[in-house]
Design a protein around this motif. Structure first.
Motif, PDB file in Angstrom:
ATOM      1  N   GLY A 191       0.842  -1.195   0.000  1.00  0.00           N
ATOM      2  CA  GLY A 191       0.000   0.000   0.000  1.00  0.00           C
ATOM      3  C   GLY A 191       0.872   1.238   0.000  1.00  0.00           C
ATOM      4  N   CYS A 192       0.671   2.129  -0.961  1.00  0.00           N
ATOM      5  CA  CYS A 192       1.477   3.340  -1.088  1.00  0.00           C
ATOM      6  C   CYS A 192       0.574   4.572  -1.096  1.00  0.00           C
ATOM      7  CB  CYS A 192       2.294   3.310  -2.377  1.00  0.00           C
ATOM      8  SG  CYS A 192       3.443   1.921  -2.515  1.00  0.00           S
ATOM      9  N   GLY A 193       1.164   5.712  -0.761  1.00  0.00           N
ATOM     10  CA  GLY A 193       0.403   6.943  -0.789  1.00  0.00           C
ATOM     11  C   GLY A 193       1.240   8.137  -0.398  1.00  0.00           C
ATOM     12  N   PRO A 194       0.686   9.337  -0.507  1.00  0.00           N
ATOM     13  CA  PRO A 194       1.434  10.550  -0.180  1.00  0.00           C
ATOM     14  C   PRO A 194       1.690  10.663   1.312  1.00  0.00           C
ATOM     15  CG  PRO A 194      -0.855  11.061  -0.661  1.00  0.00           C
ATOM     16  CD  PRO A 194      -0.667   9.615  -0.993  1.00  0.00           C
ATOM     17  N   HIS A 195       2.769  11.369   1.649  1.00  0.00           N
ATOM     18  CA  HIS A 195       3.157  11.575   3.043  1.00  0.00           C
ATOM     19  C   HIS A 195       3.523  13.049   3.197  1.00  0.00           C
ATOM     20  CE1 HIS A 195       5.539  11.183   6.779  1.00  0.00           C
ATOM     21  NE2 HIS A 195       4.829  10.091   6.984  1.00  0.00           N
ATOM     22  N   THR A 196       2.953  13.702   4.197  1.00  0.00           N
ATOM     23  CA  THR A 196       3.106  15.148   4.303  1.00  0.00           C
ATOM     24  C   THR A 196       4.520  15.578   4.673  1.00  0.00           C
ATOM     25  OG1 THR A 196       2.368  15.098   6.610  1.00  0.00           O
ATOM     26  CG2 THR A 196       0.692  15.491   4.924  1.00  0.00           C
ATOM     27  N   VAL A 197       5.309  14.704   5.278  1.00  0.00           N
ATOM     28  CA  VAL A 197       6.679  15.041   5.666  1.00  0.00           C
ATOM     29  C   VAL A 197       7.688  14.531   4.643  1.00  0.00           C
ATOM     30  CG1 VAL A 197       8.482  14.754   7.413  1.00  0.00           C
ATOM     31  CG2 VAL A 197       6.095  15.106   8.108  1.00  0.00           C
ATOM     32  N   PHE A 198       7.546  13.269   4.248  1.00  0.00           N
ATOM     33  CA  PHE A 198       8.520  12.645   3.351  1.00  0.00           C
ATOM     34  C   PHE A 198       8.016  12.512   1.921  1.00  0.00           C
ATOM     35  CE2 PHE A 198       9.848  11.233   7.573  1.00  0.00           C
ATOM     36  CZ  PHE A 198      11.188  11.622   7.536  1.00  0.00           C
ATOM     37  N   SER A 199       6.938  13.210   1.589  1.00  0.00           N
ATOM     38  CA  SER A 199       6.394  13.255   0.230  1.00  0.00           C
ATOM     39  C   SER A 199       5.643  11.982  -0.153  1.00  0.00           C
ATOM     40  CB  SER A 199       7.498  13.541  -0.801  1.00  0.00           C
ATOM     41  OG  SER A 199       6.973  13.603  -2.093  1.00  0.00           O
ATOM     42  N   TYR A 200       6.235  10.803   0.099  1.00  0.00           N
ATOM     43  CA  TYR A 200       5.593   9.562  -0.313  1.00  0.00           C
ATOM     44  C   TYR A 200       6.026   8.433   0.605  1.00  0.00           C
ATOM     45  CZ  TYR A 200       2.787   7.139  -3.786  1.00  0.00           C
ATOM     46  OH  TYR A 200       1.764   6.476  -4.409  1.00  0.00           O
ATOM     47  N   MET A 201       5.188   7.396   0.693  1.00  0.00           N
ATOM     48  CA  MET A 201       5.520   6.235   1.511  1.00  0.00           C
ATOM     49  C   MET A 201       4.931   4.976   0.887  1.00  0.00           C
ATOM     50  SD  MET A 201       2.920   6.545   4.812  1.00  0.00           S
ATOM     51  CE  MET A 201       3.377   4.919   5.451  1.00  0.00           C
ATOM     52  N   CYS A 202       5.574   3.846   1.152  1.00  0.00           N
ATOM     53  CA  CYS A 202       5.056   2.548   0.726  1.00  0.00           C
ATOM     54  C   CYS A 202       5.199   1.562   1.869  1.00  0.00           C
ATOM     55  CB  CYS A 202       5.812   2.021  -0.497  1.00  0.00           C
ATOM     56  SG  CYS A 202       5.351   2.817  -2.063  1.00  0.00           S
ATOM     57  N   VAL A 203       4.142   0.821   2.120  1.00  0.00           N
ATOM     58  CA  VAL A 203       4.123  -0.205   3.152  1.00  0.00           C
ATOM     59  C   VAL A 203       4.028  -1.564   2.466  1.00  0.00           C
ATOM     60  CG1 VAL A 203       2.918  -1.084   5.201  1.00  0.00           C
ATOM     61  CG2 VAL A 203       2.896   1.385   4.685  1.00  0.00           C
ATOM     62  N   ILE A 204       4.907  -2.495   2.869  1.00  0.00           N
ATOM     63  CA  ILE A 204       4.849  -3.870   2.373  1.00  0.00           C
ATOM     64  C   ILE A 204       4.604  -4.779   3.562  1.00  0.00           C
ATOM     65  CG2 ILE A 204       5.983  -5.686   1.049  1.00  0.00           C
ATOM     66  CD1 ILE A 204       7.895  -3.588  -0.063  1.00  0.00           C
ATOM     67  N   ASP A 205       3.483  -5.481   3.554  1.00  0.00           N
ATOM     68  CA  ASP A 205       3.164  -6.443   4.608  1.00  0.00           C
ATOM     69  C   ASP A 205       3.359  -7.860   4.071  1.00  0.00           C
ATOM     70  OD1 ASP A 205       2.618  -4.502   6.443  1.00  0.00           O
ATOM     71  OD2 ASP A 205       0.438  -4.612   6.242  1.00  0.00           O
ATOM     72  N   TYR A 206       4.029  -8.691   4.855  1.00  0.00           N
ATOM     73  CA  TYR A 206       4.387 -10.046   4.450  1.00  0.00           C
ATOM     74  C   TYR A 206       3.652 -11.063   5.316  1.00  0.00           C
ATOM     75  CZ  TYR A 206       8.428  -7.615   2.407  1.00  0.00           C
ATOM     76  OH  TYR A 206       9.246  -6.764   1.704  1.00  0.00           O
ATOM     77  N   GLY A 207       3.402 -12.243   4.725  1.00  0.00           N
ATOM     78  CA  GLY A 207       2.751 -13.306   5.468  1.00  0.00           C
ATOM     79  C   GLY A 207       3.332 -14.668   5.152  1.00  0.00           C
ATOM     80  N   TYR A 208       3.206 -15.570   6.127  1.00  0.00           N
ATOM     81  CA  TYR A 208       3.581 -16.966   5.929  1.00  0.00           C
ATOM     82  C   TYR A 208       2.439 -17.703   5.230  1.00  0.00           C
ATOM     83  CZ  TYR A 208       7.247 -15.905   9.339  1.00  0.00           C
ATOM     84  OH  TYR A 208       8.320 -15.356   9.998  1.00  0.00           O
ATOM     85  N   ALA A 209       2.634 -18.975   4.984  1.00  0.00           N
ATOM     86  CA  ALA A 209       1.557 -19.782   4.421  1.00  0.00           C
ATOM     87  C   ALA A 209       0.363 -19.755   5.375  1.00  0.00           C
ATOM     88  CB  ALA A 209       2.032 -21.213   4.204  1.00  0.00           C
ATOM     89  N   PRO A 210      -0.854 -19.624   4.857  1.00  0.00           N
ATOM     90  CA  PRO A 210      -2.031 -19.531   5.729  1.00  0.00           C
ATOM     91  C   PRO A 210      -2.178 -20.757   6.619  1.00  0.00           C
ATOM     92  CG  PRO A 210      -2.583 -18.934   3.467  1.00  0.00           C
ATOM     93  CD  PRO A 210      -1.203 -19.516   3.433  1.00  0.00           C
ATOM     94  N   ARG A 211      -2.591 -20.514   7.836  1.00  0.00           N
ATOM     95  CA  ARG A 211      -2.858 -21.599   8.776  1.00  0.00           C
ATOM     96  C   ARG A 211      -4.310 -22.041   8.740  1.00  0.00           C
ATOM     97  NH1 ARG A 211       0.600 -20.215  14.292  1.00  0.00           N
ATOM     98  NH2 ARG A 211       2.529 -19.602  13.245  1.00  0.00           N
ATOM     99  N   LYS A 212      -5.146 -21.247   8.087  1.00  0.00           N
ATOM    100  CA  LYS A 212      -6.566 -21.576   7.978  1.00  0.00           C
ATOM    101  C   LYS A 212      -7.028 -21.209   6.577  1.00  0.00           C
ATOM    102  CE  LYS A 212      -7.960 -17.065   9.826  1.00  0.00           C
ATOM    103  NZ  LYS A 212      -8.657 -16.366  10.923  1.00  0.00           N
ATOM    104  N   PRO A 213      -8.155 -21.751   6.123  1.00  0.00           N
ATOM    105  CA  PRO A 213      -8.636 -21.400   4.780  1.00  0.00           C
ATOM    106  C   PRO A 213      -8.788 -19.898   4.623  1.00  0.00           C
ATOM    107  CG  PRO A 213      -9.885 -23.232   5.675  1.00  0.00           C
ATOM    108  CD  PRO A 213      -9.019 -22.720   6.796  1.00  0.00           C
ATOM    109  N   ALA A 214      -8.384 -19.393   3.469  1.00  0.00           N
ATOM    110  CA  ALA A 214      -8.452 -17.961   3.216  1.00  0.00           C
ATOM    111  C   ALA A 214      -9.896 -17.505   3.159  1.00  0.00           C
ATOM    112  CB  ALA A 214      -7.746 -17.625   1.909  1.00  0.00           C
TER     113      ALA A 214
END
Length: 222
Positions: A191-214
């Motif tokens: 997820g990316c978007g504008p940032h008022t201090v650093f102009s822009y930001m991007c967040v990358i969230d990681y996951g392991y193999a699911p432990r339950k049905p998606a």
């Protein structure tokens, strides 16, 4: 500026911006497009680390002392200079190819939630303005709270985001680089978007193999 959470938070000091050139007007195609491009660039690097050495070599050629010169855009003052780039090159030369991360809708929503929360207020770090951490944000979206998070501040192109995380300037444990190649991570959302201090930001969230049905991702926060 960088923040990494391999399950827990590992912080890195901010790069300093040298405002000798005008800042970019932002990514072409909107935030959804750059989010997809960051995801694809990450998988490109994972698929062939040795080939990505050429990307870092081109980046290294932009240095004048400790400053990265970017024609037409702001220059970047680094802390370690080319030493961190050379270390990242050696890392890639030894790194085996890894399978592509699979796109995950819930992780993508959780990442976008964090960018939307922090950007307008200029916040940084892995905690939301209301105190939610990575695990809570993913859980509230209906996902499993197991994984990690990288956050890049200050860059609005996919290649620069990935280079920043890979080189990990002035981050002693290279936690962002570790997350990019962490064994066990099989899914990710960006997820990316504008940032008022650093102009822009991007967040990358990681996951392991699911432990339950998606299940279906929640379309809106409760």
């Amino acid at each position: 500026m960088l923040f990494a959470a391999p399950g827990l938070m590992a912080l890195g000091p901010a790069d300093r911006l040298v405002t000798s050139m005008p800042a970019s007007a932002g990514p072409v195609g909107g935030h959804a497009q750059i989010s997809r491009e960051v995801f694809d660039e990450m998988n490109l690097m994972r698929a062939d680390p040795q080939a990505y050495v050429a990307v870092l070599q081109a980046y290294r050629a932009q240095f004048r002392g400790d400053v990265v010169i970017r024609p037409g855009r702001i220059s970047i003052q680094t802390r370690e200079g080319v030493a961190a780039v050379d270390e990242a090159i050696r890392f890639l030369q030894r790194q085996s190819p890894m399978p592509p991360l699979q796109p995950d809708a819930i992780l993508g929503l959780a990442a976008a939630d964090h960018a939307l929360d922090q950007g307008p207020a200029g916040y940084t770090g892995h905690y939301s303005s209301d105190g939610w951490d990575f695990a809570t944000r993913v859980s509230r979206r209906g996902g499993e709270p197991y994984g990690g998070e990288n956050i890049s501040y200050g860059y609005d192109t996919a290649r620069e985001v990935i280079i920043q995380l890979l080189v990990d300037d002035n981050v002693l444990d290279r936690g962002h680089r570790v997350n990019l190649f962490r064994p066990g991570y099989v899914r990710a959302g960006v997820g990316c978007g504008p940032h008022t201090v650093f102009s822009y930001m991007c967040v990358i969230d990681y996951g392991y193999a699911p432990r339950k049905p998606a299940g279906a991702a929640r379309a809106a926060m409760p």
